[in-house]
Design a protein around this motif. Sequence first.
Motif, PDB file in Angstrom:
ATOM      1  N   UNK A  10       0.712  -1.299   0.128  1.00 16.58           N
ATOM      2  CA  UNK A  10      -0.112  -0.106  -0.007  1.00 16.58           C
ATOM      3  C   UNK A  10       0.864   1.115  -0.122  1.00 16.58           C
ATOM      4  N   UNK A  11       1.991   1.165   0.675  1.00 15.93           N
ATOM      5  CA  UNK A  11       2.908   2.370   0.723  1.00 15.93           C
ATOM      6  C   UNK A  11       2.305   3.458   1.096  1.00 15.93           C
ATOM      7  N   UNK A  12       1.991   4.561   0.530  1.00 17.44           N
ATOM      8  CA  UNK A  12       1.354   5.881   0.966  1.00 17.44           C
ATOM      9  C   UNK A  12       0.080   5.988   0.414  1.00 17.44           C
ATOM     10  N   UNK A  13      -0.719   4.787  -0.049  1.00 17.36           N
ATOM     11  CA  UNK A  13      -1.712   4.740  -0.685  1.00 17.36           C
ATOM     12  C   UNK A  13      -2.967   4.468   0.241  1.00 17.36           C
ATOM     13  N   UNK A  14      -2.863   5.271   1.333  1.00 18.06           N
ATOM     14  CA  UNK A  14      -4.159   4.958   2.363  1.00 18.06           C
ATOM     15  C   UNK A  14      -4.754   6.349   3.071  1.00 18.06           C
ATOM     16  N   UNK A  15      -5.842   6.292   3.662  1.00 18.73           N
ATOM     17  CA  UNK A  15      -6.430   7.451   4.136  1.00 18.73           C
ATOM     18  C   UNK A  15      -6.451   7.026   5.559  1.00 18.73           C
ATOM     19  N   UNK A  16      -6.731   8.424   6.380  1.00 19.96           N
ATOM     20  CA  UNK A  16      -7.050   8.421   7.916  1.00 19.96           C
ATOM     21  C   UNK A  16      -8.428   8.648   7.915  1.00 19.96           C
ATOM     22  N   UNK A  17      -9.311   8.141   8.974  1.00 13.87           N
ATOM     23  CA  UNK A  17     -10.643   8.401   9.190  1.00 13.87           C
ATOM     24  C   UNK A  17     -11.015   9.850   9.345  1.00 13.87           C
ATOM     25  N   UNK A  18      -9.936  10.731   9.945  1.00  9.86           N
ATOM     26  CA  UNK A  18     -10.202  11.959  10.365  1.00  9.86           C
ATOM     27  C   UNK A  18     -10.011  12.906   9.434  1.00  9.86           C
ATOM     28  N   UNK A  19      -9.514  12.559   8.256  1.00 12.67           N
ATOM     29  CA  UNK A  19      -9.019  13.393   7.055  1.00 12.67           C
ATOM     30  C   UNK A  19     -10.240  14.106   6.394  1.00 12.67           C
ATOM     31  N   UNK A  52     -11.813   1.002   7.139  1.00 13.86           N
ATOM     32  CA  UNK A  52     -12.835   1.313   5.962  1.00 13.86           C
ATOM     33  C   UNK A  52     -11.953   1.292   4.723  1.00 13.86           C
ATOM     34  N   UNK A  53     -12.994   1.595   3.868  1.00 10.41           N
ATOM     35  CA  UNK A  53     -12.425   1.895   2.503  1.00 10.41           C
ATOM     36  C   UNK A  53     -13.321   3.015   1.965  1.00 10.41           C
ATOM     37  N   UNK A  54     -12.669   3.730   1.191  1.00 13.32           N
ATOM     38  CA  UNK A  54     -13.443   4.984   0.649  1.00 13.32           C
ATOM     39  C   UNK A  54     -12.791   4.945  -1.012  1.00 13.32           C
ATOM     40  N   UNK A  55     -13.978   4.650  -1.641  1.00  9.31           N
ATOM     41  CA  UNK A  55     -13.907   4.780  -2.999  1.00  9.31           C
ATOM     42  C   UNK A  55     -14.609   6.076  -3.713  1.00  9.31           C
ATOM     43  N   UNK A  89     -16.940  19.174   1.406  1.00  7.90           N
ATOM     44  CA  UNK A  89     -15.545  19.168   1.309  1.00  7.90           C
ATOM     45  C   UNK A  89     -14.700  18.843   2.693  1.00  7.90           C
ATOM     46  N   UNK A  90     -15.590  19.312   3.956  1.00 10.29           N
ATOM     47  CA  UNK A  90     -15.064  19.149   5.310  1.00 10.29           C
ATOM     48  C   UNK A  90     -15.633  18.054   5.905  1.00 10.29           C
ATOM     49  N   UNK A  91     -16.409  17.234   5.295  1.00  8.13           N
ATOM     50  CA  UNK A  91     -16.965  16.009   5.778  1.00  8.13           C
ATOM     51  C   UNK A  91     -15.977  15.005   6.264  1.00  8.13           C
ATOM     52  N   UNK A  92     -15.744  14.359   6.921  1.00  5.92           N
ATOM     53  CA  UNK A  92     -14.784  13.261   7.551  1.00  5.92           C
ATOM     54  C   UNK A  92     -14.767  12.068   6.746  1.00  5.92           C
ATOM     55  N   UNK A  93     -13.715  11.515   6.277  1.00  4.88           N
ATOM     56  CA  UNK A  93     -13.833  10.321   5.694  1.00  4.88           C
ATOM     57  C   UNK A  93     -14.422   9.297   6.600  1.00  4.88           C
ATOM     58  N   UNK A  94     -14.335   9.173   7.653  1.00 11.31           N
ATOM     59  CA  UNK A  94     -14.960   8.199   8.504  1.00 11.31           C
ATOM     60  C   UNK A  94     -16.509   8.344   8.443  1.00 11.31           C
ATOM     61  N   UNK A  95     -16.871   9.595   7.916  1.00  7.03           N
ATOM     62  CA  UNK A  95     -18.324   9.621   7.902  1.00  7.03           C
ATOM     63  C   UNK A  95     -19.154   8.923   6.507  1.00  7.03           C
ATOM     64  N   UNK A  96     -18.075   8.807   5.646  1.00  9.54           N
ATOM     65  CA  UNK A  96     -18.856   8.349   4.505  1.00  9.54           C
ATOM     66  C   UNK A  96     -18.168   6.824   3.898  1.00  9.54           C
ATOM     67  N   UNK A  97     -17.059   6.528   4.649  1.00 11.48           N
ATOM     68  CA  UNK A  97     -16.424   5.324   3.819  1.00 11.48           C
ATOM     69  C   UNK A  97     -17.332   4.146   4.264  1.00 11.48           C
ATOM     70  N   UNK A  98     -16.887   2.963   3.463  1.00  8.21           N
ATOM     71  CA  UNK A  98     -17.541   1.761   3.669  1.00  8.21           C
ATOM     72  C   UNK A  98     -17.045   1.143   4.751  1.00  8.21           C
ATOM     73  N   UNK A  99     -17.673   0.420   5.567  1.00 11.61           N
ATOM     74  CA  UNK A  99     -17.138   0.012   6.992  1.00 11.61           C
ATOM     75  C   UNK A  99     -16.914  -1.386   7.090  1.00 11.61           C
TER      76      UNK A  99
END
Length: 156
Positions: A10-19, A52-55, A89-99
């Motif tokens: 994955x290297x740097x290809x990941x996200x954080x839930x609070x982004x 989670x995963x964000x697509x 645009x300021x919604x958190x990743x954790x609020x819309x990611x697939x869990x």
Amino acid sequence: MYVRKLVEPIKDNWLEPEMTLQEAVVRLSRASHKGRTVQGMVVLENGTKLVGVLSIKDIIRAIIPSYMEDILRGFTWEGMFEAHVKRVKNVKVKDIMSRNVITVKVDDSLIRCADLMIDNSLQRIPVVDDLGRVIGILYIHDLYEKISDLMSSAKE
């Protein structure tokens, strides 16, 4: 054939839930895999725990919530799309990611992975170790490339 043959670290290809969604979109737009745009990333808490995963589908769904689909069908208000993008645009990743994330391990067969991808309409599957830590991603186009290679080299 097994996942270990095709898994990509994955290297740097990941996200954080609070982004924020804006930060996630920027990271997605800069990421690539074998020269292709990455259309989703795993979401890791503390850089290790898969949450989670964000697509890109999740992002698009956030722009126009499902309850609005019927209401908005047929509207062509100029600027509406832009306004919705700005609103989320300021919604958190954790609020819309697939869990509910489907994962595989390096010793799983490619047949099992293909089955999971088809049955669940997935474009990627996180590959985890025995402790559940993400060690890589298996992309559907990697499976297709392997199929293509095998078919191209197969004797009749």
